[in-house]
Each structure stands twice: as C-alpha cells, then as structure tokens.
Design a protein around this motif. Structure first.
Motif, mmCIF file in Angstrom:
data_model
loop_
_atom_site.group_PDB
_atom_site.id
_atom_site.type_symbol
_atom_site.label_atom_id
_atom_site.label_comp_id
_atom_site.label_asym_id
_atom_site.label_seq_id
_atom_site.Cartn_x
_atom_site.Cartn_y
_atom_site.Cartn_z
ATOM 1 N N GLU A 124 0.857 -1.131 -0.072
ATOM 2 C CA GLU A 124 0.150 -0.014 -0.062
ATOM 3 C C GLU A 124 0.939 1.340 0.083
ATOM 4 O OE1 GLU A 124 -2.938 0.055 3.255
ATOM 5 O OE2 GLU A 124 -3.814 -1.608 2.384
ATOM 6 N N LEU A 125 1.885 1.169 0.732
ATOM 7 C CA LEU A 125 2.724 2.407 0.717
ATOM 8 C C LEU A 125 3.380 2.773 -0.417
ATOM 9 C CD1 LEU A 125 4.470 2.182 4.362
ATOM 10 C CD2 LEU A 125 2.860 4.013 3.607
ATOM 11 N N ALA A 126 3.927 1.659 -1.292
ATOM 12 C CA ALA A 126 4.512 1.815 -2.448
ATOM 13 C C ALA A 126 3.703 2.631 -3.305
ATOM 14 C CB ALA A 126 4.997 0.427 -2.796
ATOM 15 N N ALA A 127 2.344 2.319 -3.516
ATOM 16 C CA ALA A 127 1.353 3.012 -4.184
ATOM 17 C C ALA A 127 1.165 4.409 -3.990
ATOM 18 C CB ALA A 127 -0.059 2.238 -4.291
ATOM 19 N N ALA A 132 3.852 12.520 -0.526
ATOM 20 C CA ALA A 132 2.466 12.302 0.539
ATOM 21 C C ALA A 132 3.035 12.248 1.748
ATOM 22 C CB ALA A 132 1.424 11.239 -0.193
ATOM 23 N N PRO A 133 2.504 13.006 2.698
ATOM 24 C CA PRO A 133 2.933 12.957 4.135
ATOM 25 C C PRO A 133 2.733 11.648 4.720
ATOM 26 C CG PRO A 133 1.454 14.705 3.689
ATOM 27 C CD PRO A 133 1.278 13.954 2.501
ATOM 28 N N ARG A 134 1.835 11.007 4.364
ATOM 29 C CA ARG A 134 1.584 9.560 4.713
ATOM 30 C C ARG A 134 2.766 8.735 4.589
ATOM 31 N NH1 ARG A 134 -3.388 5.616 3.691
ATOM 32 N NH2 ARG A 134 -2.575 3.596 4.509
ATOM 33 N N PHE A 139 8.053 5.859 5.803
ATOM 34 C CA PHE A 139 9.285 5.543 5.228
ATOM 35 C C PHE A 139 10.512 6.163 6.464
ATOM 36 C CE2 PHE A 139 7.746 4.948 1.206
ATOM 37 C CZ PHE A 139 8.380 3.922 0.737
ATOM 38 N N ARG A 140 10.059 7.093 7.130
ATOM 39 C CA ARG A 140 10.936 7.793 8.080
ATOM 40 C C ARG A 140 10.737 7.016 9.465
ATOM 41 N NH1 ARG A 140 8.944 13.748 7.598
ATOM 42 N NH2 ARG A 140 10.327 14.520 6.170
ATOM 43 N N ARG A 141 9.795 6.482 9.796
ATOM 44 C CA ARG A 141 9.720 5.439 10.806
ATOM 45 C C ARG A 141 10.318 3.957 10.388
ATOM 46 N NH1 ARG A 141 4.128 7.196 11.202
ATOM 47 N NH2 ARG A 141 3.674 5.391 10.057
ATOM 48 N N SER A 142 10.414 3.713 9.358
ATOM 49 C CA SER A 142 10.998 2.370 9.095
ATOM 50 C C SER A 142 12.608 2.481 8.834
ATOM 51 C CB SER A 142 10.471 2.025 7.945
ATOM 52 O OG SER A 142 11.184 0.550 7.173
ATOM 53 N N PRO A 143 13.217 1.805 9.828
ATOM 54 C CA PRO A 143 14.785 2.029 9.895
ATOM 55 C C PRO A 143 15.358 1.238 8.490
ATOM 56 C CG PRO A 143 14.085 0.373 11.538
ATOM 57 C CD PRO A 143 12.839 1.067 10.743
#
Length: 151
Positions: A124-127, A132-134, A139-143
């Motif tokens: 879903e994120l890749a789409a 987009a802020p979401r 991506f920032r939260r994912s190390p």
C-alpha cells in the motif's frame, strides 16, 4: 520455480521452511510445483490484501453494510487462521520431535502471517506518491528503508 530452502534437514529428509526470498516471491505469485508453505504464504498475502481493501471501502456505509462487512472480515480472519494452522501442521510433520525449549515465541505460521501483513502494508505504501505526508512518515519510521525523494 524451484524454491530454495534453508534450515536443517528433517528426519524425513525434507526441508520444510523455504528461504525468505522464496516466501516474499510467493506473496506476489504462486510458483508452479511449489511447496505447501509457499502456496499457503501466497494465500495469506491474498487474504491480507482483501482484508485491507474491505476496510477502505466501508467508510460512510449504513449499519446493514457495516455488519455485512464485519462478517466478511471475520471470515477472512478465520481463513487466515486456517492458513496459519496449515503451515504449522506442515512444520510439525517435518519436525515431529520438539526441541528442548522454545526457539521463538511465535509459530512459523504466525510469523508468516505477520510477514504477509507487513508485505501488504508496504504494498500500500509503495502505491502512494513519495511526496505524500503519509508515505514520508511511514518511510521515516522504518529503519530499513531509504528516505523517499520528493519531486
């Protein structure tokens, strides 16, 4: 596709748990002549995608539609639990004698179900557009992922 397997051989001479890459590929498509774990991993991914699609489509519905959607979600959850049980049964057959102590707090089936759910989230994120802020926040939260570029 021939699945690469990892881990020790079982008493039956089989390797029950496919390699991580083979499992991730199975989320996308069902390999021909695949192992039972890969078939089940694919079904887990399909069920998680269907579950996410249903959650998005409920917004603003009346009680009748919401109740029907809730029943459908419960059926999907039961189907996911059934797939987890299939994987765990397969692993139990391949490793009939339990080891001393627990190697992990989750079963192999539960671990693959959680991995399928995470795969669905990343799908879903890749789409989403990178700007987009979401998407930026996720991506920032994912190390383990690089920061998205904005255009």
């Amino acid at each position: 596709m021939t699945a690469v397997t990892t881990g020790p051989h079982t008493m039956t001479g089989r390797r029950p748990v496919p390699a991580g890459r083979a499992i991730l590929l199975a989320f996308e498509f069902v390999p021909e002549d695949s192992e039972p774990v890969l078939d089940t991993a694919h079904m887990l991914a399909v069920l998680h995608l269907a579950r996410a699609d249903a959650v998005r489509s409920i917004g603003g519905a009346d009680d009748t539609i919401t109740a029907a959607a809730a029943r459908a979600q419960e059926q999907r959850d039961q189907a996911i639990a059934g797939q987890v049980a299939l994987i765990d049964e397969h692993v139990a057959i391949c490793f009939p004698s339990p080891r001393r102590g627990s190697l992990h707090t989750e079963t192999v089936g539960a671990l693959l179900a959680r991995l399928a759910q995470r795969w669905q989230h990343w799908h879903e994120l890749a789409a989403l557009p990178a700007a987009a802020p979401r998407a930026r926040d996720a991506f920032r939260r994912s190390p383990s992922s690089p920061a998205p570029t904005t255009t």
